[in-house]
Design a protein around this motif. Sequence first.
Motif, PDB file in Angstrom:
ATOM      1  N   THR A   4       0.834  -1.205   0.000  1.00  0.00           N
ATOM      2  CA  THR A   4       0.000   0.000   0.000  1.00  0.00           C
ATOM      3  C   THR A   4       0.864   1.248   0.000  1.00  0.00           C
ATOM      4  O   THR A   4       0.533   2.231  -0.639  1.00  0.00           O
ATOM      5  CB  THR A   4      -0.977   0.027   1.189  1.00  0.00           C
ATOM      6  N   GLU A   9      -1.058  -1.207  -6.365  1.00  0.00           N
ATOM      7  CA  GLU A   9      -2.474  -1.438  -6.093  1.00  0.00           C
ATOM      8  C   GLU A   9      -2.885  -2.895  -6.245  1.00  0.00           C
ATOM      9  O   GLU A   9      -3.518  -3.458  -5.348  1.00  0.00           O
ATOM     10  CB  GLU A   9      -3.342  -0.551  -6.987  1.00  0.00           C
ATOM     11  N   TRP A  13      -4.329  -5.349  -3.328  1.00  0.00           N
ATOM     12  CA  TRP A  13      -5.653  -5.983  -3.369  1.00  0.00           C
ATOM     13  C   TRP A  13      -5.546  -7.497  -3.255  1.00  0.00           C
ATOM     14  O   TRP A  13      -6.363  -8.132  -2.591  1.00  0.00           O
ATOM     15  CB  TRP A  13      -6.410  -5.610  -4.641  1.00  0.00           C
ATOM     16  N   MET A  30      -5.664   0.219   3.054  1.00  0.00           N
ATOM     17  CA  MET A  30      -6.153   0.142   1.673  1.00  0.00           C
ATOM     18  C   MET A  30      -6.777   1.467   1.253  1.00  0.00           C
ATOM     19  O   MET A  30      -6.562   1.942   0.130  1.00  0.00           O
ATOM     20  CB  MET A  30      -7.154  -1.002   1.517  1.00  0.00           C
ATOM     21  N   MET A  31      -7.557   2.060   2.155  1.00  0.00           N
ATOM     22  CA  MET A  31      -8.174   3.346   1.852  1.00  0.00           C
ATOM     23  C   MET A  31      -7.113   4.420   1.610  1.00  0.00           C
ATOM     24  O   MET A  31      -7.262   5.247   0.705  1.00  0.00           O
ATOM     25  CB  MET A  31      -9.095   3.771   2.996  1.00  0.00           C
ATOM     26  N   LEU A  34      -5.679   3.982  -1.848  1.00  0.00           N
ATOM     27  CA  LEU A  34      -6.639   4.442  -2.848  1.00  0.00           C
ATOM     28  C   LEU A  34      -6.705   5.965  -2.884  1.00  0.00           C
ATOM     29  O   LEU A  34      -6.747   6.573  -3.960  1.00  0.00           O
ATOM     30  CB  LEU A  34      -8.023   3.848  -2.557  1.00  0.00           C
ATOM     31  N   LYS A  39      -8.222   7.534  -6.124  1.00  0.00           N
ATOM     32  CA  LYS A  39      -9.439   6.720  -6.202  1.00  0.00           C
ATOM     33  C   LYS A  39     -10.245   6.894  -4.914  1.00  0.00           C
ATOM     34  O   LYS A  39     -10.573   5.937  -4.218  1.00  0.00           O
ATOM     35  CB  LYS A  39      -9.091   5.251  -6.443  1.00  0.00           C
ATOM     36  N   ARG A  42     -13.649   5.051  -4.377  1.00  0.00           N
ATOM     37  CA  ARG A  42     -13.499   3.653  -3.946  1.00  0.00           C
ATOM     38  C   ARG A  42     -13.146   3.607  -2.465  1.00  0.00           C
ATOM     39  O   ARG A  42     -13.627   2.738  -1.734  1.00  0.00           O
ATOM     40  CB  ARG A  42     -12.431   2.949  -4.794  1.00  0.00           C
ATOM     41  N   ALA A  43     -12.317   4.542  -2.033  1.00  0.00           N
ATOM     42  CA  ALA A  43     -11.972   4.611  -0.606  1.00  0.00           C
ATOM     43  C   ALA A  43     -13.218   4.895   0.221  1.00  0.00           C
ATOM     44  O   ALA A  43     -13.426   4.283   1.274  1.00  0.00           O
ATOM     45  CB  ALA A  43     -10.910   5.682  -0.369  1.00  0.00           C
TER      46      ALA A  43
END
Length: 109
Positions: A4, A9, A13, A30-31, A34, A39, A42-43
Amino acid sequence: RACTRSLKEQAAWDLFDRMDVKSLPAYTLMMAMLARIGKVQRAEAMVNEIRAQGFTPNAAVFTTLITGHGVVRDSERAMSILDQMQAEGMPLTSIEFGCAMGACARAGD
């Protein structure tokens, strides 16, 4: 964490999906990835996943979103997240205000 932070990416994932039990810090990492790659929608969607897993989003989750909206220069949404935090009874500290100020600065506001 390394995936991350290096913004790999797909590798991130793949690892995230392999986790049998996902923790709130794993979601937050992960957020953050993103958000850093722009992104942010998506977050934001991951907040619903966090809640569905029985977790309560914390300040780290929301400041990640605020910072992400700064990356995409959407200071209005960053400020609305700050308002949401306050409405949900979260204390706003210099960290939250600093993230919001950074988002506004990135957006040129």
